[in-house]
Design an enzyme around this catalytic site. Structure first.
Site, PDB file in Angstrom:
ATOM      1  N   HIS A   1     -11.472  19.896 -33.750  1.00 28.72           N
ATOM      2  CA  HIS A   1     -12.373  20.647 -32.888  1.00 28.72           C
ATOM      3  C   HIS A   1     -11.691  21.029 -31.576  1.00 28.72           C
ATOM      4  O   HIS A   1     -11.772  22.154 -31.121  1.00 28.72           O
ATOM      5  CB  HIS A   1     -13.581  19.772 -32.527  1.00 28.72           C
TER       6      HIS A   1
ATOM      7  N   GLU B   1     -19.167  28.795 -33.608  1.00 32.90           N
ATOM      8  CA  GLU B   1     -18.554  27.461 -33.526  1.00 32.90           C
ATOM      9  C   GLU B   1     -17.190  27.445 -34.214  1.00 32.90           C
ATOM     10  O   GLU B   1     -17.080  27.813 -35.389  1.00 32.90           O
ATOM     11  CB  GLU B   1     -19.489  26.443 -34.196  1.00 32.90           C
TER      12      GLU B   1
ATOM     13  N   LYS C   1     -26.845  19.198 -40.894  1.00 35.22           N
ATOM     14  CA  LYS C   1     -26.492  20.225 -39.905  1.00 35.22           C
ATOM     15  C   LYS C   1     -25.130  20.827 -40.267  1.00 35.22           C
ATOM     16  O   LYS C   1     -24.932  22.044 -40.173  1.00 35.22           O
ATOM     17  CB  LYS C   1     -26.475  19.612 -38.497  1.00 35.22           C
TER      18      LYS C   1
ATOM     19  N   ASP D   1     -32.970  35.678 -43.539  1.00 27.35           N
ATOM     20  CA  ASP D   1     -33.802  34.992 -42.554  1.00 27.35           C
ATOM     21  C   ASP D   1     -33.334  33.536 -42.490  1.00 27.35           C
ATOM     22  O   ASP D   1     -33.825  32.673 -43.217  1.00 27.35           O
ATOM     23  CB  ASP D   1     -35.275  35.098 -42.979  1.00 27.35           C
TER      24      ASP D   1
HETATM   25  C1  MEV Z   1     -20.715  19.876 -36.285  1.00 31.35           C
HETATM   26  O1  MEV Z   1     -21.205  21.165 -36.041  1.00 31.35           O
HETATM   27  C2  MEV Z   1     -21.065  19.440 -37.692  1.00 31.35           C
HETATM   28  C3  MEV Z   1     -20.698  17.979 -38.016  1.00 31.35           C
HETATM   29  O2  MEV Z   1     -21.300  17.108 -37.079  1.00 31.35           O
HETATM   30  C4  MEV Z   1     -21.243  17.723 -39.415  1.00 31.35           C
HETATM   31  C5  MEV Z   1     -21.137  16.273 -39.843  1.00 31.35           C
HETATM   32  O3  MEV Z   1     -21.085  15.373 -38.989  1.00 31.35           O
HETATM   33  O4  MEV Z   1     -21.148  16.064 -41.071  1.00 31.35           O
HETATM   34  C6  MEV Z   1     -19.228  17.767 -37.962  1.00 31.35           C
END
Ligand code: MEV
Length: 402
Positions: free
Chosen positions: A379, A89, A266, A282
């Protein structure tokens, strides 16, 4: 390099790294980290020999490559670390590097990892009088630990071994109960070790209380193997008090809403997983433990939070991390060995602190982008770069100094 020249300093600061080509980047790292000839050859080659892949898992037909990047600027507990990251990513590596630079300006990350206490479970079912049975097991705790230790003599000789045990009755009706053993696994991740312990003690438990032995396997929620890391960023480094307030508000949002908290987490795991993969850990175990920990207590919670300080913001992250610097089949992987040379982590607890710092940095990068220009701008620029659409305009996130 002239042999009389002093060895270059190991540092995670390499200004303008993004501007160099791959070969020059590798040269900079080889000199700074004093990489071995094997590591240099591995980084130059970038492939996993089939014979090694074939020994790692089953039915291997080929190998599958991903980018190996290095995040810069990390300083944890007064030590610099180059952070190898394997991730597809865009923005994750640049984001972590930029956030680490901001934290570095306020002294870097600080943290503490618990001793490497892994948790293993023995399930018993159909136990008569389970409440009294649990008491009988508690009374024989020392005997139980000694039995477990007898199954892992080499770990005991290295100073590890079983340190504690507890018992819970899960269902008095059916007599289902679970015994936990807590095992100090030193610098190993410890899955195989604690599975050995669980299997070794199970027959004796059954002999003491009756019933049937069920599962004997580690728990991926190792609550006695927590790591806690924090770092600060000044308003001056961030550029505005408004951005500092925005980051704190975004953090609060994650505390109040599980739908946001899972995305927040995430973003943390974007960094932790990428470094974990490069370092042969792992990462599925890490993911499972992180989300289960986030769900402990009332509702699902963020693993990291940011608060205002008089001069800026402070972030704190806490999660269980079962990671190791010895053992594990992935150490057979030459890329993993090269990654360890780059990162210079001495032991599992230092590795846990580094991974948590990478998670906190990734979180800061995401909240900073989301509270500022929005994630899409950065992004999309990196996405375009990936497609080769604007290879002449390197992304601003990468271009930020260092
Ligand atoms: C994208 O991979 C991760 C984000 O969504 C994390 C977040 O929103 O804090 C940008």
């Amino acid at each position: 390099m002239n042999p009389r020249d002093p060895a270059p300093e190991y540092t995670s600061r390499h200004a303008g790294f993004y501007e160099k080509n791959g070969e020059t980047r590798r040269g900079v790292l080889a000199a700074s980290a004093l990489l071995s000839a094997d590591a240099v050859a591995t980084l130059n080659d970038g492939r996993l020999p089939f014979e090694i892949a074939d020994r790692m898992t089953e039915n291997v037909v080929s190998t599958f490559a991903l980018p190996l990047s290095v995040a810069l600027n990390f300083r944890v507990n007064q030590r610099d670390h180059l952070v190898p990251m394997v991730v597809e990513e865009p923005s994750v590596v640049a984001g972590a590097s930029n956030a680490a630079r901001l934290v570095r300006a306020s002294g870097g990350f600080h943290g503490l990892a618990d001793p490497s206490i892994q948790t293993t479970q023995v399930q018993l079912d159909g136990v008569p009088n389970p409440v009294q049975a649990a008491e009988r097991i508690r009374e024989r705790r020392d005997e139980l630990l000694a039995l477990g230790n007898a199954s892992i003599p080499r770990m005991v000789a290295r100073g590890g071994g079983c340190v504690d045990a507890d018992v819970r009755v899960l269902d008095p009706e059916s007599g289902m109960m679970v015994v936990h053993l807590y095992v100090d696994v030193g610098d190993a991740m410890g899955a195989n070790l604690v599975d050995t312990v669980a299997e070794a003690v199970a027959p004796q438990l059954q002999a003491w209380v009756g019933g049937r032995v069920g599962l004997r396997i580690l728990s991926n929620l190792p609550l006695r193997r927590m790591v806690r890391v924090h770092g600060e960023v000044s308003v001056e480094s961030l550029g505005s008090a408004q951005l500092a307030d925005g980051i704190v508000s975004a953090s609060r949002f994650a505390e109040l809403d599980p739908f946001r908290a899972v995305t927040h987490n995430k973003g943390i795991l974007n960094g932790i997983d990428a470094a974990a993969l490069a370092l042969g850990q792992d990462w599925r175990a890490i993911e499972a433990g992180a989300h289960a920990y986030a769900g402990q207590g009332e509702g699902y919670r963020p693993l990291a939070v940011w608060r205002r300080t008089p001069t800026g913001i402070r972030g704190d992250i806490a999660l269980p991390l079962a990671v190791g610097t010895v053992g594990g089949s992935t150490r057979a992987h030459p890329g993993v060995r090269a990654s360890f040379e780059l990162a210079r982590v001495d032991g599992a607890r230092m590795l846990a602190c580094l991974l948590a710092a990478v998670g906190l940095a990734s979180n800061l990068a995401a909240l900073r982008a989301l509270s500022g220009e929005g994630i899409q701008q950065g992004h999309m620029r990196l996405h375009a770069r990936k497609q080769g659409l604007d290879s002449h305009s390197p992304d601003a996130a990468l271009r930020e100094k260092g």
